[in-house]
Scaffold this motif. Sequence first.
Motif, short mmCIF file in Angstrom:
data_model
loop_
_atom_site.label_atom_id
_atom_site.label_comp_id
_atom_site.label_asym_id
_atom_site.label_seq_id
_atom_site.Cartn_x
_atom_site.Cartn_y
_atom_site.Cartn_z
N VAL A 164 -14.32 52.05 9.02
CA VAL A 164 -12.96 51.72 9.40
C VAL A 164 -12.92 50.26 9.81
N VAL A 165 -12.03 49.51 9.18
CA VAL A 165 -12.02 48.07 9.30
C VAL A 165 -10.61 47.60 9.61
N ASP A 166 -10.46 46.58 10.43
CA ASP A 166 -9.14 45.98 10.58
C ASP A 166 -9.22 44.53 10.09
N ALA A 167 -8.14 43.76 10.32
CA ALA A 167 -8.07 42.43 9.72
C ALA A 167 -9.23 41.54 10.16
N LYS A 168 -9.81 41.82 11.33
CA LYS A 168 -10.82 40.89 11.85
C LYS A 168 -12.25 41.37 11.68
N GLY A 169 -12.43 42.64 11.49
CA GLY A 169 -13.79 43.14 11.34
C GLY A 169 -13.88 44.64 11.44
N VAL A 170 -15.12 45.11 11.46
CA VAL A 170 -15.37 46.55 11.52
C VAL A 170 -14.97 47.08 12.90
N ILE A 171 -14.27 48.21 12.94
CA ILE A 171 -14.00 48.79 14.25
C ILE A 171 -14.73 50.12 14.44
N GLY A 172 -15.11 50.79 13.37
CA GLY A 172 -15.82 52.05 13.58
C GLY A 172 -16.06 52.83 12.32
N GLN A 173 -16.23 54.11 12.49
CA GLN A 173 -16.60 54.98 11.38
C GLN A 173 -15.91 56.33 11.56
N ILE A 174 -15.47 56.91 10.44
CA ILE A 174 -14.86 58.24 10.51
C ILE A 174 -15.96 59.25 10.82
N THR A 175 -15.78 60.01 11.88
CA THR A 175 -16.82 60.98 12.23
C THR A 175 -16.37 62.41 12.03
N ARG A 176 -15.07 62.63 11.96
CA ARG A 176 -14.60 64.00 11.79
C ARG A 176 -13.26 63.93 11.07
N THR A 177 -13.07 64.81 10.12
CA THR A 177 -11.79 64.79 9.42
C THR A 177 -11.04 66.09 9.70
N VAL A 184 -11.97 58.58 14.47
CA VAL A 184 -12.79 57.40 14.25
C VAL A 184 -13.61 57.14 15.51
N THR A 185 -14.92 57.09 15.38
CA THR A 185 -15.75 56.69 16.51
C THR A 185 -15.88 55.18 16.45
N LEU A 186 -15.50 54.51 17.53
CA LEU A 186 -15.52 53.05 17.54
C LEU A 186 -16.94 52.53 17.67
N ILE A 187 -17.15 51.29 17.22
CA ILE A 187 -18.51 50.74 17.27
C ILE A 187 -18.96 50.55 18.71
N THR A 188 -18.04 50.60 19.66
CA THR A 188 -18.44 50.44 21.06
C THR A 188 -18.89 51.76 21.67
N ASP A 189 -18.76 52.86 20.93
CA ASP A 189 -19.21 54.15 21.44
C ASP A 189 -20.73 54.20 21.50
N LEU A 281 -9.47 52.28 5.80
CA LEU A 281 -10.61 53.20 5.72
C LEU A 281 -11.33 52.88 4.42
N VAL A 282 -12.52 52.35 4.51
CA VAL A 282 -13.24 51.89 3.33
C VAL A 282 -14.35 52.87 3.00
N SER A 283 -14.35 53.34 1.77
CA SER A 283 -15.46 54.20 1.35
C SER A 283 -16.19 53.51 0.20
N ILE A 284 -17.49 53.65 0.21
CA ILE A 284 -18.29 53.04 -0.85
C ILE A 284 -18.65 54.12 -1.83
N ALA A 285 -18.02 54.12 -2.98
CA ALA A 285 -18.31 55.09 -4.04
C ALA A 285 -18.50 56.48 -3.45
N HIS A 286 -17.55 56.87 -2.62
CA HIS A 286 -17.56 58.17 -1.95
C HIS A 286 -18.86 58.44 -1.22
N ALA A 287 -19.28 57.46 -0.46
CA ALA A 287 -20.47 57.64 0.35
C ALA A 287 -20.20 58.73 1.38
#
Lengths: 336, 159
Positions: A164-177, A184-189, A281-287
């Motif tokens: 998960v990315v915003d205009a300035k950089g990475v903010i986190g990762q989807i951990t549960r859908t 989204v769990t933030l990178i500060t978690d 929300l950026v996915s790399i080839a459905h990683a």
Amino acid sequence: MVRGFNHKLEQQQAPAFFARGPSAFARLVFFAALSLALIATDSRLQYLNSVRQTLVGILHPLQVIANTPTQLYNATTEYFSTHNHLLNENQQLKQLALKQDIALQRLSTLTLENEHLRQLLQANKALVESSILGEIMHVGRDPFTKKVIVNRGEAHHVVAGEAVVDAKGVIGQITRTYPLSSEVTLITDKSLAIPIQVERNGLRAIAFGHGRDNTLDLPYLPANVDVRKGDTLVTSGIDGVYPAGLAVATVSRIEVTPDSPFAHIVCVPKGGVENHKQVLLVSIAHAELSASATTATLPPARMPAAKINLAPSAKPAPAIPEKPQASPASKTHARE
Amino acid sequence: MHASNLKYIYLSLLLAFICLLLPWSGLALTIRPDFLLLVTIFWLIRAPNMCNVGTAWFAGLLMDLATGGIFGQFALAYTVTAFFAVRYQRRLVLYSGTQQLVYVIILLLISQITLLILKTFAGAHFIGWAYFAPSITGVLLWRIAVAFGLNTGGRARGA
């Protein structure tokens, strides 16, 4: 006669004030045991994931109702924003767009050049990425974790593990859908680690969320490591989760204590971890999260990309050429 | 006022839950009182024959769902709180307004401490004393509700 009277007494119900059924202690024991069983099941086994997804799906309308007041407020303030303000903003955005257009033109040439160089080196192709625009619905309610909820879910093909990315950089990762939203769990978690690279010298490391204040730690780096205050950390992309080269954080403090072999490096995230509304929300080839990619081995989902590039060198004249390999190989030759 | 109706109980619990679902953030999130627990405690005190430990357990389960944490954490915290609320409910008649407030803040703290213990077992760090702010704002909210004429039982009514 007496028997009848006794029977009547037994049938008589106690007044509501006294009628309490099982004692409070019995109930406490029962429900506490039930809770503990739930805790054990949910933390150790995966049975409750689908239950949670369904229940959150049912609760979604309530969440929408709860979000309406703020949305109405935002809509009205937007509606009543002045003509002048809008004109100014428009002007600024146009200037920004112009600057970015120029950068983009260079980017396309650079991308081509990069691709060509990679072909010459017969390196793996850079992973393809796709993205969805999402909006943060609300901040996570658990004070012990750093999470946000975005309004894109399984219905929009969001998969756990996406960056998960915003205009300035990475903010986190989807951990549960969930069906219509995702967490989204933030990178500060505290539980999130992100592979980074120091932009200045290419040093690779892993950044961990600090958990309490909005910072990241760079642990396990020796005291004499070449990291300076103000260094920019970008994603290294070796995990196959985050696209390479996205800004993550800036080094804000380095402490070296004589009694520890490691440096204590504190970084401040670049992305507006707590103050942006729109995110990508950026996915790399459905990683997928399950494919815990390491540097050495690529997950099977992305193997074809590697095969395509390695095919010409590994097998100069394949006796039994496989169909999918044949066409890219010829493509490469055609370009050369 | 005979509001001790199941319908009212569930409606108020639902409203409290929606209050929790509001998009709180920043400082507001830190000091946000636990509306759901407050309403549960209110009903535990006022209508113990209709709202009991089981109701609190369900409310806790809703909270677990809303926070996205491991199932059963809030449920256990609410259950323990509800036990103490019901245990001393009959003595409440004798309490003055201030004593009742102390009683309520102790209940709110019991819930938070239980949760803190559970979270610590799960590997979380203590996040500072601001963690207990919701108990204080919660009891303030209770006092305001009493000031506005909410009958919380005992000698505290209309105080």
